[in-house]
Scaffold this active site. Structure first.
Site, PDB file in Angstrom:
ATOM      1  N   GLY A   1       0.808  -1.221   0.000  1.00 40.66           N
ATOM      2  CA  GLY A   1       0.000   0.000   0.000  1.00 40.66           C
ATOM      3  C   GLY A   1       0.837   1.266   0.000  1.00 40.66           C
TER       4      GLY A   1
ATOM      5  N   ASP B   1       2.661   2.471   2.311  1.00 41.61           N
ATOM      6  CA  ASP B   1       3.978   2.206   2.917  1.00 41.61           C
ATOM      7  C   ASP B   1       4.976   1.798   1.822  1.00 41.61           C
ATOM      8  OD1 ASP B   1       5.894   1.744   4.866  1.00 41.61           O
ATOM      9  OD2 ASP B   1       4.967  -0.059   5.677  1.00 41.61           O
TER      10      ASP B   1
ATOM     11  N   THR C   1      -7.386   2.464   6.375  1.00 40.75           N
ATOM     12  CA  THR C   1      -8.578   2.139   5.570  1.00 40.75           C
ATOM     13  C   THR C   1      -8.269   1.292   4.334  1.00 40.75           C
ATOM     14  OG1 THR C   1      -8.507   4.158   4.245  1.00 40.75           O
ATOM     15  CG2 THR C   1      -9.720   4.262   6.323  1.00 40.75           C
TER      16      THR C   1
HETATM   17  P1  ADP Z   1      -3.347   0.466   6.068  1.00 39.12           P
HETATM   18  O1  ADP Z   1      -2.523  -0.788   6.242  1.00 39.12           O
HETATM   19  O2  ADP Z   1      -3.097   1.478   7.174  1.00 39.12           O
HETATM   20  O3  ADP Z   1      -4.785   0.182   5.811  1.00 39.12           O
HETATM   21  P2  ADP Z   1      -2.843   0.928   3.216  1.00 39.12           P
HETATM   22  O4  ADP Z   1      -1.586   1.408   2.614  1.00 39.12           O
HETATM   23  O5  ADP Z   1      -3.272  -0.470   2.904  1.00 39.12           O
HETATM   24  O6  ADP Z   1      -2.677   1.173   4.798  1.00 39.12           O
HETATM   25  O7  ADP Z   1      -4.031   1.892   2.830  1.00 39.12           O
HETATM   26  C1  ADP Z   1      -4.226   3.167   3.376  1.00 39.12           C
HETATM   27  C2  ADP Z   1      -4.790   4.073   2.311  1.00 39.12           C
HETATM   28  O8  ADP Z   1      -3.715   4.562   1.503  1.00 39.12           O
HETATM   29  C3  ADP Z   1      -5.754   3.397   1.349  1.00 39.12           C
HETATM   30  O9  ADP Z   1      -6.871   4.261   1.156  1.00 39.12           O
HETATM   31  C4  ADP Z   1      -4.956   3.278   0.056  1.00 39.12           C
HETATM   32  O10 ADP Z   1      -5.795   3.349  -1.087  1.00 39.12           O
HETATM   33  C5  ADP Z   1      -4.109   4.517   0.144  1.00 39.12           C
HETATM   34  N1  ADP Z   1      -2.908   4.573  -0.700  1.00 39.12           N
HETATM   35  C6  ADP Z   1      -2.212   3.587  -1.293  1.00 39.12           C
HETATM   36  N2  ADP Z   1      -1.155   4.106  -1.985  1.00 39.12           N
HETATM   37  C7  ADP Z   1      -1.192   5.456  -1.808  1.00 39.12           C
HETATM   38  C8  ADP Z   1      -0.410   6.558  -2.262  1.00 39.12           C
HETATM   39  N3  ADP Z   1       0.664   6.382  -3.046  1.00 39.12           N
HETATM   40  N4  ADP Z   1      -0.764   7.817  -1.884  1.00 39.12           N
HETATM   41  C9  ADP Z   1      -1.844   8.026  -1.087  1.00 39.12           C
HETATM   42  N5  ADP Z   1      -2.620   7.034  -0.622  1.00 39.12           N
HETATM   43  C10 ADP Z   1      -2.307   5.765  -0.975  1.00 39.12           C
END
Ligand code: ADP
Length: 178
Positions: free
Chosen positions: A38, A40, A126
């Protein structure tokens, strides 16, 4: 969408948080602080290997859920990354709302310590962690608005990856402003 509350600009943006030019960006990390998927994964990929190196060196024990740890931004435009593991949604009875609130509050506190005046948040918890977006958006916006009076942050961005998430945050912010 953009609103100004007292001296602070709040912006909702649909896009990629790794492109943000605020002083700090927040990473929805996991407790190991060793990278993940995601947002991260996107942050570590765009920012380069020094971010993980710094996490390993400074935070051998990772970071507890709801707490926040700082590294430099590596190759990103943002000078700092604030890593916070949000809670995994387990139905709502495991203190998830309070833990999510802590993630926003502690990220703000770290931003203050490093002297950031602008900060970008993703929608913490989310994605893979499954926190219902409507509930999470309300906690995110409410907590940030509550933190503003006691903080030197002058610009807050919520960076939403999908149009659906953007619209939910827009409705939430509009409602809280009225
Ligand atoms: P968590 O494990 O805290 O749920 P995720 O990374 O799976 O974290 O998702 C958190 C949010 O970040 C999701 O809404 C996802 O769509 C979003 N997301 C993923 N990549 C990016 C990005 N490059 N920039 C902004 N938001 C992102």
């Amino acid at each position: 969408m953009e609103v100004t509350i007292k001296d602070t600009k709040i912006c909702l943006i649909q896009g990629d948080i790794t492109l943000e030019e605020t002083d700090a960006i927040v990473n929805a990390a996991n407790t190991s602080l060793r990278g993940g998927g995601g947002v991260d994964g996107a942050i570590h990929r765009a920012g380069g290997p020094t971010i993980l190196e710094e996490c390993i060196e400074k935070y051998p024990n990772g970071c507890k859920t709801g707490e926040a740890k700082v590294t430099h931004g590596g190759l990103l435009k943002a000078m700092w990354i604030i890593h916070t593991p949000g809670p995994i949604w387990r139905g709502g009875g495991q203190n998830e709302p309070e833990l999510l609130k802590n993630s926003y509050r502690n990220s703000f506190q770290q931003a203050e310590i490093i002297g950031a005046t602008s900060i970008s948040f993703p929608s913490i918890s989310t994605g893979v962690y499954g926190f219902p977006i409507q509930k999470a958006a309300l906690i995110a916006v409410e907590t940030v608005l509550n933190c503003l009076p006691s903080n030197s942050i002058r610009e807050v961005h919520f960076v939403l990856f999908s149009n659906r998430d953007y619209q939910i945050y827009e409705k939430t912010l509009t409602k809280l402003m009225s």
